[in-house]
Design a protein around this motif. Structure first.
Motif, PDB file in Angstrom:
ATOM      1  N   GLN A   4     -21.323  81.900  -1.507  1.00  0.00           N
ATOM      2  CA  GLN A   4     -20.385  82.684  -2.396  1.00  0.00           C
ATOM      3  C   GLN A   4     -19.107  81.830  -2.845  1.00  0.00           C
ATOM      4  O   GLN A   4     -18.647  81.484  -2.199  1.00  0.00           O
ATOM      5  CB  GLN A   4     -19.606  83.906  -1.302  1.00  0.00           C
ATOM      6  N   LEU A   5     -18.890  82.032  -4.034  1.00  0.00           N
ATOM      7  CA  LEU A   5     -17.979  80.933  -4.809  1.00  0.00           C
ATOM      8  C   LEU A   5     -16.997  82.087  -5.707  1.00  0.00           C
ATOM      9  O   LEU A   5     -17.651  83.207  -6.279  1.00  0.00           O
ATOM     10  CB  LEU A   5     -18.887  80.074  -5.576  1.00  0.00           C
ATOM     11  N   LYS A   6     -15.973  81.685  -6.181  1.00  0.00           N
ATOM     12  CA  LYS A   6     -15.101  82.251  -6.787  1.00  0.00           C
ATOM     13  C   LYS A   6     -14.888  81.561  -7.955  1.00  0.00           C
ATOM     14  O   LYS A   6     -14.088  80.377  -7.748  1.00  0.00           O
ATOM     15  CB  LYS A   6     -13.860  82.810  -6.076  1.00  0.00           C
ATOM     16  N   ALA A  11     -16.178  86.578  -8.343  1.00  0.00           N
ATOM     17  CA  ALA A  11     -17.029  86.332  -7.479  1.00  0.00           C
ATOM     18  C   ALA A  11     -18.559  86.054  -7.737  1.00  0.00           C
ATOM     19  O   ALA A  11     -18.909  86.876  -8.276  1.00  0.00           O
ATOM     20  CB  ALA A  11     -16.843  87.426  -6.092  1.00  0.00           C
ATOM     21  N   ARG A  12     -19.171  85.340  -7.329  1.00  0.00           N
ATOM     22  CA  ARG A  12     -20.644  84.741  -7.635  1.00  0.00           C
ATOM     23  C   ARG A  12     -21.227  84.532  -6.393  1.00  0.00           C
ATOM     24  O   ARG A  12     -20.785  83.703  -5.406  1.00  0.00           O
ATOM     25  CB  ARG A  12     -20.558  83.640  -8.543  1.00  0.00           C
ATOM     26  N   ARG A  27     -23.335  74.033 -13.924  1.00  0.00           N
ATOM     27  CA  ARG A  27     -24.109  73.860 -15.230  1.00  0.00           C
ATOM     28  C   ARG A  27     -25.344  74.847 -15.144  1.00  0.00           C
ATOM     29  O   ARG A  27     -25.595  75.439 -16.054  1.00  0.00           O
ATOM     30  CB  ARG A  27     -24.465  72.395 -15.376  1.00  0.00           C
ATOM     31  N   ASP A  28     -26.351  74.486 -14.093  1.00  0.00           N
ATOM     32  CA  ASP A  28     -27.512  74.932 -14.079  1.00  0.00           C
ATOM     33  C   ASP A  28     -27.828  76.368 -13.470  1.00  0.00           C
ATOM     34  O   ASP A  28     -28.407  76.968 -14.190  1.00  0.00           O
ATOM     35  CB  ASP A  28     -28.483  73.860 -13.201  1.00  0.00           C
ATOM     36  N   GLU A  29     -26.981  76.585 -12.701  1.00  0.00           N
ATOM     37  CA  GLU A  29     -27.028  77.997 -12.087  1.00  0.00           C
ATOM     38  C   GLU A  29     -26.326  78.882 -12.653  1.00  0.00           C
ATOM     39  O   GLU A  29     -26.615  80.295 -12.958  1.00  0.00           O
ATOM     40  CB  GLU A  29     -26.594  78.049 -10.594  1.00  0.00           C
ATOM     41  N   LEU A  30     -24.754  78.665 -13.297  1.00  0.00           N
ATOM     42  CA  LEU A  30     -24.154  79.524 -13.723  1.00  0.00           C
ATOM     43  C   LEU A  30     -23.937  79.488 -15.336  1.00  0.00           C
ATOM     44  O   LEU A  30     -23.209  80.251 -15.807  1.00  0.00           O
ATOM     45  CB  LEU A  30     -22.605  79.487 -13.071  1.00  0.00           C
ATOM     46  N   GLU A  31     -24.712  78.418 -15.870  1.00  0.00           N
ATOM     47  CA  GLU A  31     -24.856  78.270 -17.156  1.00  0.00           C
ATOM     48  C   GLU A  31     -23.458  78.080 -18.118  1.00  0.00           C
ATOM     49  O   GLU A  31     -23.252  78.527 -18.996  1.00  0.00           O
ATOM     50  CB  GLU A  31     -25.539  79.331 -17.844  1.00  0.00           C
ATOM     51  N   ILE A  71     -12.205  78.168  -8.017  1.00  0.00           N
ATOM     52  CA  ILE A  71     -12.645  77.257  -8.987  1.00  0.00           C
ATOM     53  C   ILE A  71     -12.557  77.586 -10.273  1.00  0.00           C
ATOM     54  O   ILE A  71     -12.605  78.885 -10.721  1.00  0.00           O
ATOM     55  CB  ILE A  71     -14.369  77.022  -8.977  1.00  0.00           C
ATOM     56  N   THR A  72     -11.989  76.835 -11.208  1.00  0.00           N
ATOM     57  CA  THR A  72     -11.848  76.915 -12.594  1.00  0.00           C
ATOM     58  C   THR A  72     -12.310  75.927 -13.257  1.00  0.00           C
ATOM     59  O   THR A  72     -12.428  74.861 -13.153  1.00  0.00           O
ATOM     60  CB  THR A  72     -10.225  76.843 -12.944  1.00  0.00           C
ATOM     61  N   THR A  73     -13.348  76.293 -14.313  1.00  0.00           N
ATOM     62  CA  THR A  73     -13.774  75.467 -15.290  1.00  0.00           C
ATOM     63  C   THR A  73     -12.869  75.496 -16.562  1.00  0.00           C
ATOM     64  O   THR A  73     -12.246  76.330 -16.730  1.00  0.00           O
ATOM     65  CB  THR A  73     -15.211  75.746 -15.617  1.00  0.00           C
TER      66      THR A  73
END
Length: 153
Positions: A4-6, A11-12, A27-31, A71-73
């Motif tokens: 579980q990530l934020k 929430a993902r 990159r790969d899972e959350l695109e 987490i912020t991208t």
């Protein structure tokens, strides 16, 4: 394993092998492809994200280390500091090839959140872990100083 990530305020839930670098999850899972792979050993800065507001190299951060953190991208930057930096980047025409720029911006935002009026030496020191193959370092520094001034106004 399920994690579980934020990420960017959402929430993902996702499955990944333990030890998977956060970069590949992003990159790969959350695109979310704004975060780039550069070196894989935390020396170039292209993979920089914010973990609880601090610039962090996602290529060497295992997914389990990010659980419970905000987490912020680059896609999730959205505050006055980020706006000032992004505006300054455009005004100073920083981007050349652009590959490193999301990491550069993430680090610059982290710097200005910690120190809204950095000296040239502080900028150089804080940004030293971000590599730009096009060598736009002078424009990057100028943009950080311009963003700092915008925050002051």
């Amino acid at each position: 394993m399920e994690y579980q990530l934020k990420i960017n305020g959402q929430a993902r839930s996702l499955n990944a092998e333990p030890g998977t670098p956060l970069l590949w999850v992003i990159r790969d899972e959350l695109e979310l492809t704004g975060t780039k792979f550069g070196c894989g050993i935390a020396t170039c800065g292209a993979c920089t994200v914010h973990l609880n507001g601090s610039p962090t190299r996602s290529c060497v951060t295992p997914i389990e280390a990010a659980v419970g953190s905000a987490i912020t991208t680059i896609e999730g930057l959205n505050d006055p500091v980020a706006t000032a930096v992004q505006t300054a980047w455009r005004e100073k025409d920083v981007v050349q090839c652009g590959y490193c720029q999301s990491g550069q911006i993430m680090s610059a935002v982290g710097l200005l959140r910690q120190n809204p009026k950095p000296t040239d030496e502080q900028i150089d020191s804080f940004m030293s872990g971000n590599v730009c193959r096009c060598a736009t370092y002078v424009r990057i520094k100028d943009a950080i100083k311009l963003a700092s001034g915008k925050l002051e106004a």
